[in-house]
Scaffold this motif. Structure first.
Motif, PDB file in Angstrom:
ATOM      1  N   UNK A 146      29.072 -12.352 -29.047  1.00  0.00           N
ATOM      2  CA  UNK A 146      29.517 -11.466 -30.113  1.00  0.00           C
ATOM      3  C   UNK A 146      29.724 -12.288 -31.375  1.00  0.00           C
ATOM      4  N   UNK A 147      29.217 -11.789 -32.487  1.00  0.00           N
ATOM      5  CA  UNK A 147      29.298 -12.534 -33.738  1.00  0.00           C
ATOM      6  C   UNK A 147      27.998 -13.221 -34.102  1.00  0.00           C
ATOM      7  N   UNK A 148      27.110 -13.432 -33.109  1.00  0.00           N
ATOM      8  CA  UNK A 148      25.790 -14.004 -33.389  1.00  0.00           C
ATOM      9  C   UNK A 148      24.840 -12.908 -33.884  1.00  0.00           C
ATOM     10  N   UNK A 149      23.730 -13.329 -34.457  1.00  0.00           N
ATOM     11  CA  UNK A 149      22.683 -12.391 -34.858  1.00  0.00           C
ATOM     12  C   UNK A 149      21.912 -11.976 -33.607  1.00  0.00           C
ATOM     13  N   UNK A 150      22.210 -10.791 -33.121  1.00  0.00           N
ATOM     14  CA  UNK A 150      21.610 -10.345 -31.866  1.00  0.00           C
ATOM     15  C   UNK A 150      20.171  -9.873 -32.028  1.00  0.00           C
ATOM     16  N   UNK A 151      19.654  -9.900 -33.249  1.00  0.00           N
ATOM     17  CA  UNK A 151      18.247  -9.551 -33.442  1.00  0.00           C
ATOM     18  C   UNK A 151      17.341 -10.509 -32.682  1.00  0.00           C
ATOM     19  N   UNK A 152      17.876 -11.680 -32.346  1.00  0.00           N
ATOM     20  CA  UNK A 152      17.085 -12.682 -31.620  1.00  0.00           C
ATOM     21  C   UNK A 152      16.657 -12.197 -30.243  1.00  0.00           C
ATOM     22  N   UNK A 153      17.369 -11.211 -29.675  1.00  0.00           N
ATOM     23  CA  UNK A 153      16.990 -10.734 -28.344  1.00  0.00           C
ATOM     24  C   UNK A 153      15.627 -10.064 -28.360  1.00  0.00           C
ATOM     25  N   UNK A 154      15.164  -9.663 -29.538  1.00  0.00           N
ATOM     26  CA  UNK A 154      13.858  -9.003 -29.626  1.00  0.00           C
ATOM     27  C   UNK A 154      12.725  -9.938 -29.217  1.00  0.00           C
ATOM     28  N   UNK A 155      12.945 -11.230 -29.364  1.00  0.00           N
ATOM     29  CA  UNK A 155      11.897 -12.203 -29.042  1.00  0.00           C
ATOM     30  C   UNK A 155      11.915 -12.631 -27.572  1.00  0.00           C
ATOM     31  N   UNK A 156      12.846 -12.118 -26.803  1.00  0.00           N
ATOM     32  CA  UNK A 156      12.940 -12.485 -25.385  1.00  0.00           C
ATOM     33  C   UNK A 156      12.098 -11.546 -24.527  1.00  0.00           C
ATOM     34  N   UNK A 157      11.738 -12.003 -23.363  1.00  0.00           N
ATOM     35  CA  UNK A 157      11.074 -11.148 -22.377  1.00  0.00           C
ATOM     36  C   UNK A 157      12.092 -10.432 -21.498  1.00  0.00           C
ATOM     37  N   UNK A 192      11.242 -13.855 -13.379  1.00  0.00           N
ATOM     38  CA  UNK A 192      11.191 -15.090 -14.175  1.00  0.00           C
ATOM     39  C   UNK A 192      10.265 -16.144 -13.564  1.00  0.00           C
ATOM     40  N   UNK A 193       9.389 -15.745 -12.682  1.00  0.00           N
ATOM     41  CA  UNK A 193       8.562 -16.726 -11.988  1.00  0.00           C
ATOM     42  C   UNK A 193       7.538 -17.394 -12.904  1.00  0.00           C
ATOM     43  N   UNK A 194       7.216 -16.748 -14.033  1.00  0.00           N
ATOM     44  CA  UNK A 194       6.269 -17.346 -14.973  1.00  0.00           C
ATOM     45  C   UNK A 194       6.986 -17.950 -16.182  1.00  0.00           C
ATOM     46  N   UNK A 195       8.269 -18.285 -16.012  1.00  0.00           N
ATOM     47  CA  UNK A 195       9.070 -18.947 -17.047  1.00  0.00           C
ATOM     48  C   UNK A 195       9.076 -18.180 -18.369  1.00  0.00           C
ATOM     49  N   UNK A 196       9.511 -16.930 -18.373  1.00  0.00           N
ATOM     50  CA  UNK A 196       9.564 -16.158 -19.613  1.00  0.00           C
ATOM     51  C   UNK A 196      10.761 -16.560 -20.464  1.00  0.00           C
ATOM     52  N   UNK A 197      10.841 -16.006 -21.668  1.00  0.00           N
ATOM     53  CA  UNK A 197      12.001 -16.221 -22.531  1.00  0.00           C
ATOM     54  C   UNK A 197      13.120 -15.284 -22.097  1.00  0.00           C
ATOM     55  N   UNK A 198      14.309 -15.853 -21.845  1.00  0.00           N
ATOM     56  CA  UNK A 198      15.461 -15.083 -21.379  1.00  0.00           C
ATOM     57  C   UNK A 198      16.605 -15.228 -22.372  1.00  0.00           C
ATOM     58  N   UNK A 199      17.195 -14.123 -22.777  1.00  0.00           N
ATOM     59  CA  UNK A 199      18.358 -14.134 -23.660  1.00  0.00           C
ATOM     60  C   UNK A 199      19.579 -13.656 -22.885  1.00  0.00           C
ATOM     61  N   UNK A 200      20.680 -14.397 -22.979  1.00  0.00           N
ATOM     62  CA  UNK A 200      21.937 -14.011 -22.337  1.00  0.00           C
ATOM     63  C   UNK A 200      22.950 -13.708 -23.432  1.00  0.00           C
ATOM     64  N   UNK A 201      23.375 -12.465 -23.516  1.00  0.00           N
ATOM     65  CA  UNK A 201      24.355 -12.032 -24.510  1.00  0.00           C
ATOM     66  C   UNK A 201      25.728 -12.012 -23.837  1.00  0.00           C
ATOM     67  N   UNK A 202      26.642 -12.816 -24.356  1.00  0.00           N
ATOM     68  CA  UNK A 202      27.926 -13.018 -23.692  1.00  0.00           C
ATOM     69  C   UNK A 202      27.897 -14.287 -22.874  1.00  0.00           C
ATOM     70  N   UNK A 203      27.119 -15.262 -23.334  1.00  0.00           N
ATOM     71  CA  UNK A 203      26.836 -16.471 -22.550  1.00  0.00           C
ATOM     72  C   UNK A 203      28.046 -17.360 -22.352  1.00  0.00           C
ATOM     73  N   UNK A 204      29.056 -17.258 -23.213  1.00  0.00           N
ATOM     74  CA  UNK A 204      30.216 -18.147 -23.088  1.00  0.00           C
ATOM     75  C   UNK A 204      31.342 -17.545 -22.259  1.00  0.00           C
ATOM     76  N   UNK A 205      31.194 -16.304 -21.822  1.00  0.00           N
ATOM     77  CA  UNK A 205      32.221 -15.671 -21.010  1.00  0.00           C
ATOM     78  C   UNK A 205      32.129 -16.083 -19.556  1.00  0.00           C
TER      79      UNK A 205
END
Length: 296
Positions: free
Chosen positions: A142-153, A107-120
């Motif tokens: 869980x319950x969110x549209x996880x297709x968004x992870x496709x746009x993360x690095x 993550x040294x170049x500040x990429x897009x990061x997706x965390x699935x299960x972020x509230x646990x």
């Protein structure tokens, strides 16, 4: 089935902790309490460990029945090496810390990061570390549209939901996928958050088993050694692996070619680095570390 799987995962995790702490010379008092233990007995067990000067650290293996959870908060903050309590001297649990150390070189170049299960439990710790170091992760559950992870690095999944992320979610452009799920199956196998069909798609992925679990154990051992023997012991660091950055435009493409190796399947034969030039593999995992099934 779900409770049985979580109990089996918990047992595996506890046994691994005993093995790892014993290997570094610590005496481990592994107390296995009956499922119907009285709240008073559970609370008294924690109290005795709190006041015992020979006890360095206290870990309560999860999952804990709802009727007992309040007593976990009674663990002395200075003995809570896995951040189980609100007043723990540790900022995040060992699993979240281990995930951050694996992710950090990517993550040294500040990429897009997706965390699935972020509230646990684990997810909150991962998000804390990312934000603390200036990142703005995409928070999903869980319950969110996880297709968004496709746009993360980088994708970090800590739900403990077998096969949650499949071919429709994981892309070859993902530089790193952290699969922190661990669910023992009835046939003796183990399932992670990422479908086996998608496991070979990203540039790098932490395996299940053999990925984040040992990293979590390394963090716990480090914390125990720091408390017992070496308060100034510096944290260990993972150096990472070369990756293909997800940049756009001609200038970015030139920069990418100069700073990163592409995926091995896309590198021309004559430009592939030799085995002696390859950096060490990602650290492994052999036990649970998910938000739903976090085992300590």
């Amino acid at each position: 089935m779900d409770w049985q799987a979580r109990t089996n995962a918990s047992r595996i995790s506890a046994e691994q902790k005993v093995v790892n702490f014993t290997k570094i010379g610590l005496d481990v008092d592994h107390l296995v309490l009956p499922a119907r233990v009285a709240p008073a007995q559970f609370a008294a067990t924690i109290k005795r460990a709190n006041v015992d000067p020979t006890v360095t650290a206290i870990i309560v293996q999860q999952p804990v029945p709802a009727r007992l959870r309040q007593f976990v908060q009674d663990i002395a903050p200075h003995k809570d090496i896995d951040a189980l309590t609100e007043n723990s001297h540790q900022q995040v649990c060992a699993t979240a810390e281990g995930i951050w150390r694996v992710v950090q070189p990517f993550v040294r170049d500040a990429p897009a990061v997706a965390v699935v299960g972020a509230r646990g439990f684990v997810g909150r710790g991962v998000v804390h570390r990312l934000v603390e170091h200036g990142h703005d992760p995409l928070l999903l559950d869980l319950g969110n549209d996880l297709a968004a992870v496709r746009d993360a690095d980088i994708v970090i999944s800590v739900t403990g939901s077998p096969g949650l992320l499949g071919l429709e979610h994981i892309r070859p452009e993902h530089r790193l996928v952290v699969d922190s799920g661990f669910v023992p199956l009835l046939d003796g196998g183990v399932a992670g958050d990422v479908s086996p069909l998608a496991a070979g798609v990203p540039q790098y992925i932490t395996p299940v088993p053999g990925g984040i679990g040992p990293v979590e154990m390394a963090v716990l051992v480090e914390r125990a050694v720091r408390k017992e023997l070496a308060p100034d012991l510096p944290p260990w660091h993972y150096q990472g692996r070369p990756y293909q950055a997800s940049l756009s435009g001609p200038a970015a493409a030139a920069q990418t070619a100069a700073i990163a190796f592409p995926r091995s399947t896309q590198v021309p034969r004559q430009s592939r680095p030799s085995a002696s030039d390859q950096p060490p593999p990602l650290p492994g995992r052999s036990e649970p570390c998910s938000d739903r099934d976090h085992h300590r």
